[in-house]
Design a protein around this motif. Structure first.
Motif, short mmCIF file in Angstrom:
data_model
loop_
_atom_site.label_atom_id
_atom_site.label_comp_id
_atom_site.label_asym_id
_atom_site.label_seq_id
_atom_site.Cartn_x
_atom_site.Cartn_y
_atom_site.Cartn_z
N GLY A 83 0.79 -1.23 0.00
CA GLY A 83 0.00 0.00 0.00
C GLY A 83 0.82 1.27 0.00
O GLY A 83 0.25 2.37 -0.03
N SER A 198 -6.21 4.70 4.16
CA SER A 198 -7.23 4.14 3.26
C SER A 198 -8.46 5.03 3.15
O SER A 198 -9.00 5.23 2.04
CB SER A 198 -7.62 2.73 3.69
OG SER A 198 -8.09 2.71 5.03
N TRP A 201 -7.63 7.95 0.97
CA TRP A 201 -7.50 7.53 -0.44
C TRP A 201 -8.89 7.39 -1.06
O TRP A 201 -9.13 7.87 -2.17
CB TRP A 201 -6.74 6.20 -0.54
CG TRP A 201 -6.26 5.91 -1.94
CD1 TRP A 201 -5.02 6.14 -2.44
CD2 TRP A 201 -7.04 5.37 -3.02
NE1 TRP A 201 -4.97 5.78 -3.77
CE2 TRP A 201 -6.19 5.30 -4.15
CE3 TRP A 201 -8.35 4.93 -3.14
CZ2 TRP A 201 -6.62 4.82 -5.38
CZ3 TRP A 201 -8.79 4.46 -4.38
CH2 TRP A 201 -7.92 4.40 -5.47
N ASN A 202 -9.79 6.75 -0.34
CA ASN A 202 -11.13 6.53 -0.89
C ASN A 202 -11.88 7.83 -1.14
O ASN A 202 -12.68 7.93 -2.08
CB ASN A 202 -11.93 5.61 0.03
CG ASN A 202 -11.49 4.16 -0.09
OD1 ASN A 202 -11.19 3.68 -1.18
ND2 ASN A 202 -11.45 3.45 1.03
N ASP A 230 -9.06 -1.41 0.25
CA ASP A 230 -9.13 -1.86 1.64
C ASP A 230 -7.90 -1.37 2.40
O ASP A 230 -7.07 -0.63 1.87
CB ASP A 230 -9.29 -3.38 1.72
CG ASP A 230 -8.09 -4.16 1.19
OD1 ASP A 230 -7.01 -3.55 0.97
OD2 ASP A 230 -8.22 -5.39 1.01
N ASP A 231 -7.78 -1.78 3.66
CA ASP A 231 -6.70 -1.28 4.51
C ASP A 231 -5.33 -1.82 4.13
O ASP A 231 -4.31 -1.39 4.68
CB ASP A 231 -6.99 -1.61 5.98
CG ASP A 231 -8.04 -0.68 6.58
OD1 ASP A 231 -8.40 0.31 5.91
OD2 ASP A 231 -8.50 -0.96 7.71
N GLY A 233 -4.51 -1.80 0.81
CA GLY A 233 -4.24 -1.14 -0.46
C GLY A 233 -4.72 -1.93 -1.66
O GLY A 233 -4.43 -1.56 -2.80
#
Length: 257
Positions: A83, A198, A201-202, A230-231, A233
């Motif tokens: 990630g 995360s 990013w989302n 998800d957490d 990446g």
């Protein structure tokens, strides 16, 4: 650009080097990784052989982009860097937003502005020597378009974004701001991994809820609706069979029909 001035403007505590021209700042720092004892930022006024993900070239023209690499040592092995390219994207997105340029993120490592690519991220790694305490050196290469000349866009064969607002900034000030954002993000990543990034990013996900096709060497691997990350990446993909995850790798993400 002036290395001493960038270092003095930054609070990152990172050694800064500026060269007029080189082939690839990533290649230069990777070649030196075994001898490095602290993080180093290497900025090239012009990069003649810049690389992108999956062996692609990064095209830029002198004076119209920022091309630089940051060597940063992590204590763990490669598995702990899952990630990292996405975390770097978040750091760039936040820094650019504070400078007045709003961007979105495309999985796994592109920064978009108005749907076109503004910046790319390439991370390469090398194991640190046992004598230096072990761990992994990550060399984080970034190419950021400031002005996109017509001739470069023609070579690319597609539209690309520029950020004229940033081009008017003093380059040393811009570089110091980006360095600070990256250093803060890398320290947080070392402590908490991608889970700390995360949600952010989302929020910047360019294609959230849109149909996408996952390609590898031109072959369709999967398709569905992009549902963020998800957490770890991994890309979340809602398919006809249900939700699945896609690991980062030599995979391209394209909008579906």
């Amino acid at each position: 650009m002036n290395a001493d001035r960038i270092a003095s403007l930054s609070r990152a505590g990172v050694a800064v080097e500026v060269v007029p021209e080189t082939g690839s700042t990533n290649a230069d720092l990777l070649a030196r990784a075994a001898q490095l004892t602290q993080p180093v930022l290497l900025v090239a006024e012009h990069q003649t052989a810049g690389r992108g993900r999956a062996g692609r070239s990064w095209l830029s023209s002198a004076g119209n982009s920022l091309t630089f690499s940051l060597a940063w040592k992590f204590d763990g092995g490669l598995q702990q860097l899952s990630g990292l390219p996405l975390a770097v994207g978040v750091a760039l997105g936040d820094a650019l937003g504070q400078l007045g340029v709003q961007v979105q993120l495309k999985w796994p490592n592109d920064v978009l502005k108005d749907g076109d690519k503004l910046a790319g991220i390439l991370i390469e790694t090398q194991s640190a020597s046992v004598d230096s305490g072990g761990g992994t050196w990550a060399v984080i290469g970034i190419g950021l378009n400031l002005i996109m000349p017509d001739e470069v866009e023609a070579l690319l064969g597609r539209s690309a974004a520029g950020a004229p607002w940033l081009a008017r900034m003093e380059r040393d000030v811009l570089m110091a701001a980006l360095l600070d954002a990256l250093a803060d993000a890398l320290r947080l990543f070392a402590q908490q991994g991608f889970a700390a990034f995360s949600a952010r990013w989302n929020l910047r996900h360019a294609w959230q809820g849109r149909p996408v096709v996952i390609l590898d060497d031109g072959q369709v691997l999967q398709e569905g609706l992009a549902a963020g990350v998800d957490d770890s990446g991994r890309l979340l993909l809602d398919t006809a069979e249900g939700r699945t995850t896609v690991l980062a790798g030599d995979v391209s993400l394209r909008l579906g029909e």
